[in-house]
Write an enzyme that holds these catalytic residues in place. Sequence first.
Site, PDB file in Angstrom:
ATOM      1  N   TYR A 129      -1.197   8.284  -2.739  1.00 35.41           N
ATOM      2  CA  TYR A 129      -1.490   7.919  -4.119  1.00 35.41           C
ATOM      3  C   TYR A 129      -2.731   8.634  -4.654  1.00 35.41           C
ATOM      4  O   TYR A 129      -2.852   8.866  -5.858  1.00 35.41           O
ATOM      5  CB  TYR A 129      -1.718   6.410  -4.230  1.00 35.41           C
ATOM      6  CG  TYR A 129      -0.462   5.573  -4.284  1.00 35.41           C
ATOM      7  CD1 TYR A 129       0.809   6.140  -4.181  1.00 35.41           C
ATOM      8  CD2 TYR A 129      -0.549   4.202  -4.452  1.00 35.41           C
ATOM      9  CE1 TYR A 129       1.958   5.359  -4.233  1.00 35.41           C
ATOM     10  CE2 TYR A 129       0.593   3.408  -4.501  1.00 35.41           C
ATOM     11  CZ  TYR A 129       1.838   3.991  -4.392  1.00 35.41           C
ATOM     12  OH  TYR A 129       2.961   3.208  -4.446  1.00 35.41           O
ATOM     13  N   GLY A 130      -3.663   8.930  -3.776  1.00 37.25           N
ATOM     14  CA  GLY A 130      -4.957   9.444  -4.224  1.00 37.25           C
ATOM     15  C   GLY A 130      -4.915  10.782  -4.930  1.00 37.25           C
ATOM     16  O   GLY A 130      -5.849  11.132  -5.656  1.00 37.25           O
ATOM     17  N   ASP A 156       0.863  -1.184   0.000  1.00 34.71           N
ATOM     18  CA  ASP A 156       0.000   0.000   0.000  1.00 34.71           C
ATOM     19  C   ASP A 156       0.897   1.230   0.000  1.00 34.71           C
ATOM     20  O   ASP A 156       2.117   1.134   0.187  1.00 34.71           O
ATOM     21  CB  ASP A 156      -0.917  -0.003   1.230  1.00 34.71           C
ATOM     22  CG  ASP A 156      -1.920   1.146   1.241  1.00 34.71           C
ATOM     23  OD1 ASP A 156      -2.292   1.630   0.149  1.00 34.71           O
ATOM     24  OD2 ASP A 156      -2.324   1.585   2.331  1.00 34.71           O
ATOM     25  N   SER A 157       0.283   2.394  -0.192  1.00 34.23           N
ATOM     26  CA  SER A 157       1.050   3.634  -0.122  1.00 34.23           C
ATOM     27  C   SER A 157       1.407   3.984   1.320  1.00 34.23           C
ATOM     28  O   SER A 157       2.357   4.731   1.563  1.00 34.23           O
ATOM     29  CB  SER A 157       0.253   4.789  -0.731  1.00 34.23           C
ATOM     30  OG  SER A 157      -0.937   5.005   0.001  1.00 34.23           O
ATOM     31  N   CYS A 215     -11.222   3.039   0.268  1.00 35.07           N
ATOM     32  CA  CYS A 215      -9.787   3.223   0.460  1.00 35.07           C
ATOM     33  C   CYS A 215      -9.441   2.376   1.664  1.00 35.07           C
ATOM     34  O   CYS A 215     -10.160   2.423   2.683  1.00 35.07           O
ATOM     35  CB  CYS A 215      -9.447   4.688   0.711  1.00 35.07           C
ATOM     36  SG  CYS A 215      -7.728   4.958   1.270  1.00 35.07           S
ATOM     37  N   THR A 216      -8.377   1.597   1.590  1.00 33.85           N
ATOM     38  CA  THR A 216      -8.082   0.688   2.687  1.00 33.85           C
ATOM     39  C   THR A 216      -7.713   1.418   3.976  1.00 33.85           C
ATOM     40  O   THR A 216      -7.773   0.829   5.062  1.00 33.85           O
ATOM     41  CB  THR A 216      -6.956  -0.293   2.312  1.00 33.85           C
ATOM     42  OG1 THR A 216      -5.800   0.431   1.856  1.00 33.85           O
ATOM     43  CG2 THR A 216      -7.424  -1.260   1.219  1.00 33.85           C
ATOM     44  N   HIS A 217      -7.353   2.689   3.890  1.00 33.09           N
ATOM     45  CA  HIS A 217      -7.120   3.465   5.111  1.00 33.09           C
ATOM     46  C   HIS A 217      -8.411   3.658   5.917  1.00 33.09           C
ATOM     47  O   HIS A 217      -8.367   3.732   7.147  1.00 33.09           O
ATOM     48  CB  HIS A 217      -6.566   4.856   4.760  1.00 33.09           C
ATOM     49  CG  HIS A 217      -5.101   4.903   4.489  1.00 33.09           C
ATOM     50  ND1 HIS A 217      -4.558   4.509   3.285  1.00 33.09           N
ATOM     51  CD2 HIS A 217      -4.047   5.297   5.257  1.00 33.09           C
ATOM     52  CE1 HIS A 217      -3.249   4.675   3.317  1.00 33.09           C
ATOM     53  NE2 HIS A 217      -2.914   5.151   4.508  1.00 33.09           N
ATOM     54  N   CYS A 223      -4.573  -1.645  -1.740  1.00 33.61           N
ATOM     55  CA  CYS A 223      -4.780  -0.221  -2.017  1.00 33.61           C
ATOM     56  C   CYS A 223      -5.753  -0.119  -3.179  1.00 33.61           C
ATOM     57  O   CYS A 223      -5.482  -0.642  -4.268  1.00 33.61           O
ATOM     58  CB  CYS A 223      -3.447   0.433  -2.373  1.00 33.61           C
ATOM     59  SG  CYS A 223      -3.581   2.144  -2.976  1.00 33.61           S
ATOM     60  N   ASN A 224      -6.883   0.531  -2.955  1.00 34.84           N
ATOM     61  CA  ASN A 224      -7.885   0.659  -4.015  1.00 34.84           C
ATOM     62  C   ASN A 224      -7.362   1.463  -5.190  1.00 34.84           C
ATOM     63  O   ASN A 224      -7.586   1.103  -6.351  1.00 34.84           O
ATOM     64  CB  ASN A 224      -9.152   1.323  -3.460  1.00 34.84           C
ATOM     65  CG  ASN A 224      -9.973   0.401  -2.590  1.00 34.84           C
ATOM     66  OD1 ASN A 224     -10.843  -0.314  -3.061  1.00 34.84           O
ATOM     67  ND2 ASN A 224      -9.693   0.415  -1.294  1.00 34.84           N
ATOM     68  N   THR A 225      -6.669   2.567  -4.915  1.00 33.74           N
ATOM     69  CA  THR A 225      -6.184   3.416  -5.995  1.00 33.74           C
ATOM     70  C   THR A 225      -5.200   2.664  -6.882  1.00 33.74           C
ATOM     71  O   THR A 225      -5.326   2.649  -8.117  1.00 33.74           O
ATOM     72  CB  THR A 225      -5.522   4.685  -5.431  1.00 33.74           C
ATOM     73  OG1 THR A 225      -6.474   5.397  -4.635  1.00 33.74           O
ATOM     74  CG2 THR A 225      -5.034   5.584  -6.545  1.00 33.74           C
TER      75      THR A 225
END
Length: 265
Positions: A43-44, A11-12, A189-191, A75-77
């Site tokens: 990343y977004g 992930d970022s 978003c995984t966050h 990470c979705n993005t």
Amino acid sequence: MSDARPILFFDSGVGGLSVLAPTRALLPTAPIVYAADNAGFPYGTKTEVEIAARVPALLGRLVERVRPRLVVIACNTASTIALAAVRDGLDLPVVGTVPAIKPAAGMSVTRAIGVLGTEATVRQPYVDDLARRFAADCTVVRHGSAALVALAEAELAGERQPDAAYAEVLAGLLGQPGGEVIDVVVNACTHFPLVADRLAAVAPRPLTFVDGGPGIARRIAFLTEGQGWPDAPVPGRAIFTRLDEHARALAPALARYGLETIEAL
């Protein structure tokens, strides 16, 4: 037979922990390496071209270094932009992360769902396709928030953030046309699942928050079924593309997820 090859989560930042947690619940002795591209964070707010170039190159280096049995782009993005390129470039299974629009549509009573993600994720044609295929009879309201990503990162580093900051993010979603009847919100978003309790606490009415973490964990378990695992849990590793003060401040939170050592890529 025991197999020491790890699962590599990428992930970022720390968002992928929301995917790691349900995976550990299903596969408690699986060796884990968690990689965070904090040098490229967030990343977004990046362009599709930047992410499409950066993610496959980084994952190539990481795979060469840790020799995983499977890669999870948590990470979705990154998944909505670079998943196909990563799969083309790696000779091992790669699991991506997509917004949980299908289960959200199945749960919604009002037939109005919110998609809360990064700016890059919510504008992707992939999200259009998910909404068309699985939520055609729903109003789908989207909101991109870089602020919520930063809030989650700060919380994991032990910095308590104010309720007003979370309320402002939710207002950006619920204040749009159709937002007044949303009953289910997709944390795309995984966050965001890491702070879902904070969002729920400031919501002006009861909302159900859903994310793809449990489904991804089940997919990982399916793809690794029958493979050997160590007999007991082994300490996990966290790799950062920039080992700075913020990365070191995350050490206590990472340890709670079984990631006991931190290193630089």
